[in-house]
Every structure is written in structure tokens, then in C-alpha cells.
Design an enzyme around this catalytic site. Structure first.
Site, PDB file in Angstrom:
ATOM      1  N   GLU A  84      -6.460  -7.754  -0.355  1.00 37.72           N
ATOM      2  CA  GLU A  84      -6.829  -7.912   1.117  1.00 37.72           C
ATOM      3  C   GLU A  84      -8.000  -7.396   1.103  1.00 37.72           C
ATOM      4  O   GLU A  84      -8.616  -6.475   0.992  1.00 37.72           O
ATOM      5  CB  GLU A  84      -6.078  -6.613   2.308  1.00 37.72           C
ATOM      6  CG  GLU A  84      -4.722  -6.970   1.988  1.00 37.72           C
ATOM      7  CD  GLU A  84      -3.940  -6.198   2.897  1.00 37.72           C
ATOM      8  OE1 GLU A  84      -4.071  -5.166   3.863  1.00 37.72           O
ATOM      9  OE2 GLU A  84      -2.982  -6.024   2.993  1.00 37.72           O
ATOM     10  N   GLU A 134       0.532  -0.980   0.164  1.00 38.67           N
ATOM     11  CA  GLU A 134      -0.175  -0.074  -0.213  1.00 38.67           C
ATOM     12  C   GLU A 134       0.820   0.859   0.259  1.00 38.67           C
ATOM     13  O   GLU A 134       0.983   2.219   1.120  1.00 38.67           O
ATOM     14  CB  GLU A 134      -1.032  -0.491   1.051  1.00 38.67           C
ATOM     15  CG  GLU A 134      -2.028  -0.902   0.865  1.00 38.67           C
ATOM     16  CD  GLU A 134      -3.097  -0.518   1.970  1.00 38.67           C
ATOM     17  OE1 GLU A 134      -3.122  -0.521   3.355  1.00 38.67           O
ATOM     18  OE2 GLU A 134      -3.860  -1.246   2.297  1.00 38.67           O
TER      19      GLU A 134
END
Ligand code: GAL
Ligand code: ZN
Length: 686
Positions: A311, A142
Site C-alpha cells: 500500500e 496488517e
């Protein structure tokens, strides 16, 4: 279409790992992502490596017939590295160091950190290069999480100077392009330039915009360092990165140019709380399908490939303001919804709730004691469903039997540059680039239209209709590009705050809409930002609608331009708000205000009619249809059941016409042949 899970073997005693992996296989999981954040366990001391624990986990994955996805561990440089090289740490605009203790505490422009990243990635990728069970890699984690795209340290200062040198070549060109005569900001050399650090008033908007571009480019460059090393080690591996929702500071299109496919991390009940001011009851339990769908479509479009949800929210989570339990079935519904939008793999984060560290209040598919938590049943069901769909669908899969992408006839144009530029001088507290974009995206999706979300400069030839929200920065090249699309028969809808600035973030030497004037066919005489007390209405097609935030007063300038909508009430009373222009074989419509959802729906409906795109009637907010691979998913995000009217010969691959609360059904019937409860009025369920 399969299910994965994120796993951290370094968090558990070794005897537990075997049980965990065995159980993952038993519940139908196919991919296991590991190694993220594990640098201090992979290299406990400088140049002393320990990969055995990871090797062991990987071989268990192999012996249970699953595949492993590995991550470069660079999001968390270990303490020894930070102590040895404190200069790798990021710096805030006010000079405060982003110290060790959290994660993402490194600067993308640090040569030392680039060297250290190369070292660990070479070692790791070399070690696992001949291990067939490793399917591919996720770079880092991320990029941009915790506001870390923009750093203001001295390494960034030098890199920024170099970036500007390459862009402008000559300091006078920069002075001219930025407009540095204002407030005595003329520069004599590139060496004088610093990052826009903490200062008294606002920074110069041209300098800020270039800094935002430079910062995004720095991440793209750092990511390339990683992908090159991984591909060098084994060219069969896929390389992806896990983006997070619509993080704005990183240009996903640029980053994706160097990935095999995009991944993103989807936390629907968290994102809806942090990205929106008002959230409905249903959204607190299941999220907003259009907020989720927009990200699916951005990341699918950005790499023009099926994406992964790397995710997927597994249950309640630790970071939004509130953590209500998702509705029963939500974790399964999200997996289906992602698949319908083009996901090939949906991987839950995380396998097991962690007993230590910063995320103890984050659920897993298992609770911390290893007992099943709410998400496990959903994940198992999703895995079984997707296997069944894969086996039974004879639909339009690719020649090699692989999944295809959704067929898209409509594009929404989205540009990070525009989001950055308008954020710098927003001129009202109420304009939110993403919510504005979503107003139109929602109007498309409520009619079950499949949408690509692409940059304004992309090839538009294949699209029957295009919506371009807020083309704030507009060059003559962009105008020519859009003109050609409409001229050849395209249907274009443009919205407020377009054609305001040049690409350097300066007003054009012509009134708004600047270079878009020929296309719009009208001038924008005035604009005003509108607090609630000063709002007007808009009359369109004989009906009144609300509009808010921003009003532009339009006046037709071309003969081919006619007025479709006018303001009623307040200062804008009687002025044109919506205009239509004929250009060649196509039509361009421009709306100078932020319409309520009913007006947005009408405008988009009319656009699609003109373009001949077949749609459903508008569906209520929490019900969505999505088509991929010859199948239509009916996704019910509501807490009550619904009945679908379908053609008598429809085949149901999953469920049937009675779709339960927070449930899904899959049929071969196309969306325009389906309706809900015999037809829908588009009513919301807040
Ligand atoms: C993501 C992140 C994960 C974990 C998760 C919690 O943003 O990639 O490492 O922190 O959030 O929801
Ligand atoms: Zn820096």
C-alpha cells in the site's frame, strides 16, 4: 519494477468495475490486489458462498493483461460469525472486549477462529487454485494494526500457559528465570499463570517480556496456518503479508521466515507525524526518507528478498493528526525510492476514494466520482519510468534478467526483543528505541551507504562494518558471536544501554556491560537519565558535541581500551563517554550516550573509514542516493531543485544532473563518484 493498485470491487456497482479495470491497464498498472476485508460478501451467510463478483473482477484483470493478488479476508470476521461465536473477540488488559464494528476484532489464539479461518481460506484458495492470473496472496491485513497483537482473553491465558510450559518445562525453572521471589510472586504451577491483566503497580518485567514474545509468536503461528493452506492449494503462488511501518509488537523476522517475501504499507506523511515529535516543513509534504528507508531495509532484510510496497500513499490520508496534500510528484518519488531500496512492486492504496465507511477522507488515485486525483498522474509517470528503466538498464541484473538486491557492506542490528524489554523499564520519558536506531541509520544513509537491518544473532561475516544500537539484552552466546566478528577483522560500533539484562529481563550478575565486557573493554560505572537541564557535552576528536537522554560513565578495564571521547560539564564532567577497544584483527567502539546528529555522523564516518567502505560526503537530510541493480537513484525530497556533479561519462537513464523539487534522476554512476552542488556540508533544511 512495476506498479500495482489496491481495489475493492465490492464497493462499486458492477458496471463501474469494467471501466475501472480498463483504466488501470491504460495507466500502466500491472498488479491489482483484491478481496481484503470482503468476508461478508464472500460468505454472506454461514456456508453460503458467493465468489462470482470476485471471479468476474479477476477475469477482467486477466483480459486486460494484468495480474491479481488476492487476500485472505480474515481481518474482518462478519457479524454472523461474531454473533455465533462471541468468544473469538479480543480482550483488553482491563477486561474490556474489543467488540465488532471496526476491524481486527479476533483473537489469534481462538481455536474457533482458527477453525473458521481454515474453512474460508480452504474454500477461497481451492476456488481460485487453477486461475493463472492469480499471482499470489496476502495473508490477512496488517497484523497488529490498532494495537491488536496483544490480547488478554481466556484463550490467550491457556495458550500462554502452554507456551511457558514448552519454554521452561518445570515451574521452578520459570520461578528462577523470572525472579519471582520479588513481591511474593512465586508460582506453584503453570496453571496459576494469567496474562498480565490490569493491576495496581507495574507488572513483573520478566513476565511482561515473555508475554510480548508469546503474543508475537501467536501471530506467527496463526499466519503459518494461513500460508500452509495457501501453499497446499497452489504451490506456485507467492505468499506475503503487508506489514505496517515499524510496528513494534510483531517480530517481522519471525513472521518473514514463513513468507516468500515481505510487503509493507508506506504512508510517509502519516508515519512521520505519528512516530516523531518534531516534523519539518519538507517532511510534512514528502515524509522523511530515512524513516521510509529504514522500513524498506528492515522488510527487505527480514525475508532476504525484494519486497513489495503493498500500500503506497496515494495523496492525502485520513488517519494522521493533519492531512496536508503531499508535494506534487511525491507519489512518484516514493515509488522510485522504494524500487531503489529493493521493491519489485509498488502498489497504491487505493484506486478510488470510497464514498462510504470509515475511510471517506482517504484519497485514491481517482476521486470518489471517478475523476483523476493528484496521485494518478504520479502513478502513471512512475509506471512509465519503471518500464523505461527496466528496458534500458543493462546493469547487474540476475542471470535470469531479474532484479537484484542492493549490495550491502554494512549492517545495523535490530531486535524486537530489545525494543520490548527496554520499553518495559525505560527509565526516562525521552528514550525512543526507534529514534535512537534511526540516529545511526541516518548517519549511514546520509553517506549513501546501503544497509541491511538484521537481528543481532544473524551471520555477520559478509559485512565490513556493523552498528549495534542498544543491545539491551545480552547473553554470553551473543557476546561470543560479536567477539568472533570483531576478532576476524570486523568493525563494530555499539551504543548506550547495552549488556544491561539477561534474556529473561533480569540484571546480570555482573555490572554493565555484562557479557559484553571483553568486547567493550570497559566498565560502566554509573548511568543517569538526563533531563535537558542537566545535559553535558562530549569532546571527541578535538570538537564539542551535544549529547542527551542518557549518560553512562565509562572506565577502561582492558589495556587494549582507550578513551575516544569525554563528557564536559555537569556531573559526568571528565568521565569517559566513548571508548575504543582492539579485539583480534578488528575494532569495537562503544558510546555511552545519545549523540547529536553531528557526532553520530562523525563516529559513523570514522567507522566506515576504518572498514574501508566507500561513501559520499554527508548529504543534506532530504536528499538521498541509493544504488540497486547497477543504477543509482538520486531522490530529492526537498521543495527546491538541486544540481548533481557526476563523472563526464555518466549515463542518465532518467532525468539528468539537474534534479527538480520532489523529483528523481537515475544514473549508472556510483554514489561515491557523485556529489550535490559541488559538495555538501550536511546542513539540515528544517
Ligand atoms: C492501512 C490499511 C488499509 C487502510 C489504510 C489507510 O493501514 O491496511 O486497509 O486502512 O491503512 O491509510
Ligand atoms: Zn486472546
Amino acid at each position: 519494477m512495476s506498479i500495482g493498485v489496491c481495489y475493492f470491487p465490492e464497493h462499486w456497482p458492477s458496471e463501474r468495475i469494467e471501466d475501472d479495470i480498463e483504466q488501470m491497464a491504460a495507466v500502466g498498472i500491472e498488479y491489482i490486489r483484491m478481496g481484503e476485508f470482503a468476508w461478508s460478501r464472500l460468505e454472506p451467510e454461514p456456508d453460503e458462498f458467493d465468489f462470482e463478483w470476485l471471479e468476474r473482477a479477476i477475469s477482467l484483470v486477466d483480459s486486460h493483461g494484468m495480474r491479481a493478488v488476492l487476500c485472505t479476508p480474515t481481518a474482518t470476521p462478519p457479524k454472523w460469525l461474531v454473533d455465533e461465536h462471541p468468544e473469538i473477540l479480543q480482550e483488553e488488559a482491563d477486561g474490556i472486549i474489543r467488540h465488532y464494528g471496526g476491524r481486527r476484532h479476533y483473537c489469534f489464539n481462538s481455536e474457533v477462529y482458527r477453525r473458521e479461518s481454515r474453512r474460508i481460506i480452504r474454500k477461497l484458495s481451492g476456488w481460485f487454485a487453477d486461475v493463472p492470473v492469480v499471482a499470489g496472496w496476502q495473508t490477512d491485513n496488517e497484523f497488529g494494526c490498532h494495537g491488536t497483537i496483544r490480547c488478554y482473553c481466556s484463550d490467550c491465558a491457556s495458550a500462554f500457559r502452554q507456551w511457558l510450559r514448552e519454554k521452561y518445562g518445570d515451574i521452578d525453572r520459570l520461578n528462577e528465570a523470572w525472579g519471582t521471589a520479588f513481591w511474593s510472586q512465586d508460582l506453584n504451577s503453570f496453571a496459576q499463570i494469567d496474562p498480565p491483566r490490569h493491576t495496581t503497580a507495574a507488572h513483573h518485567p520478566a513476565r511482561l517480556l515473555d508475554y510480548y514474545r508469546f503474543s508475537s509468536d501467536s501471530v506467527v503461528k496463526y499466519n503459518r496456518l494461513q500460508t500452509e493452506l495457501l501453499r497446499e492449494a497452489n504451490s506456485d503462488w507467492f505468499v506475503t503479508h503487508n506489514f505496517m511501518s515499524h510496528f513494534e509488537a510483531l517480530d517481522a523476522y519471525d513472521l518473514c521466515a514463513n513468507l516468500d517475501f515481505a510487503s509493507w504499507d508506506s504512508y510517509p506523511t502519516g508515519h512521520v507525524q505519528v512516530q516523531r515529535k518534531q516534523v519539518s516543513r519538507a517532511e510534512l509534504r514528502t515524509g522523511d526518507p530515512d524513516q521510509i528507508g529504514l522500513d524498506h531495509d528492515i522488510y527487505r532484510s527480514a525475508a532476504n528478498a525484494p519486497f513489495w510496497v503493498m500500500e503506497q500513499q496515494p495523496g492525502d490520508i485520513n488517519w494522521p493528526p493533519y492531512s496536508p496534500q503531499p508535494a506534487d510528484g511525491a507519489m512518484r518519488l516514493w515509488a522510485h525510492y522504494a524500487t531503489a531500496h529493493g521493491a519489485d512492486v509498488v502498489s497504491y492504496f487505493r484506486w478510488r476514494q470510497c464514498q462510504m465507511g470509515q475511510e471517506q477522507y482517504h484519497s485514491g488515485l481517482l476521486a470518489q466520482d471517478g475523476s483523476p486525483d493528484a496521485g494518478l498522474q504520479d502513478a502513471m509517470q512512475a509506471a512509465a519510468d519503471l518500464t523505461k528503466l527496466g528496458e534500458s538498464n543493462d546493469g547487474s541484473s540476475g542471470d535470469d534478467g531479474s532484479l537484484t538486491l542492493p549490495v550491502t557492506e554494512v549492517a545495523v542490528l535490530h531486535s524486537y526483543d530489545n525494543a520490548w524489554a527496554i520499553g518495559i523499564e525505560c527509565n526516562t520519558p525521552d528514550f525512543d528505541y526507534w529514534q535512537h536506531l534511526n540516529t545511526y541509520y541516518r548517519a549511514l544513509r546520509e553517506r549513501s551507504v546501503s544497509v541491511d537491518v538484521i537481528p543481532p544473532t544473524a551471520d555477520l561475516a559478509g559485512y565490513d562494518a556493523v552498528i549495534a544500537p542498544t543491545l539491551y539484552l545480552a547473553s554470553t552466546d551473543l557476546a561470543t558471536h560479536l567477539n568472533a566478528y570483531v576478532d576476524e577483522g570486523g568493525e563494530l560500533l555499539m551504543t548506550m544501554r547495552s549488556g544491561v539484562k539477561d534474556p529473561y529481563n533480569k540484571l546480570h550478575n555482573a555490572p554493565q556491560p555484562g557479557p559484553l565486557r571483553d568486547l567493550v573493554g570497559a566498565d560502566i560505572d554509573q548511568h543517569e537519565s538526563i533531563p535537558a537541564k542537566l545535559e553535558s557535552e562530549v569532546a571527541y576528536d578535538g570538537q564539542q558535541f551535544n549529547c542527551s537522554v542518557w549518560n553512562e560513565w565509562l572506565s577502561p578495564a582492558a589495556e587494549s581500551c582507550d578513551v575516544l571521547g569525554r563528557y564536559e560539564g555537569e556531573r559526568a564532567d571528565g568521565k569517559a563517554a566513548i571508548v575504543h577497544n582492539t579485539v583480534g584483527d578488528g575494532n569495537a567502539v562503544y558510546i555511552g550516550t545519545w549523540p547529536d546528529s553531528d557526532l553520530a555522523s562523525r563516529l559513523v564516518g570514522d567507522l566506515l573509514d576504518r572498514a574501508g567502505v566507500e561513501t559520499t560526503k554527508p548529504l543534506p537530510k532530504q536528499i538521498r542516493f541509493m544504488r540497486r541493480n547497477g543504477l543509482t537513484w538520486i531522490a530529492n525530497f526537498r521543495d527546491e531543485p538541486l544540481t548533481v556533479a557526476a563523472p563526464a561519462d555518466a549515463t542518465w537513464f532518467l532525468g539528468d544532473a539537474e534534479v527538480g523539487a520532489c523529483d528523481v534522476a537515475v544514473t549508472d554512476a556510483t554514489p561515491p563518484t557523485l556529489s550535490v552542488n559541488g559538495g555538501c556540508d550536511g546542513a539540515d533544511d528544517d
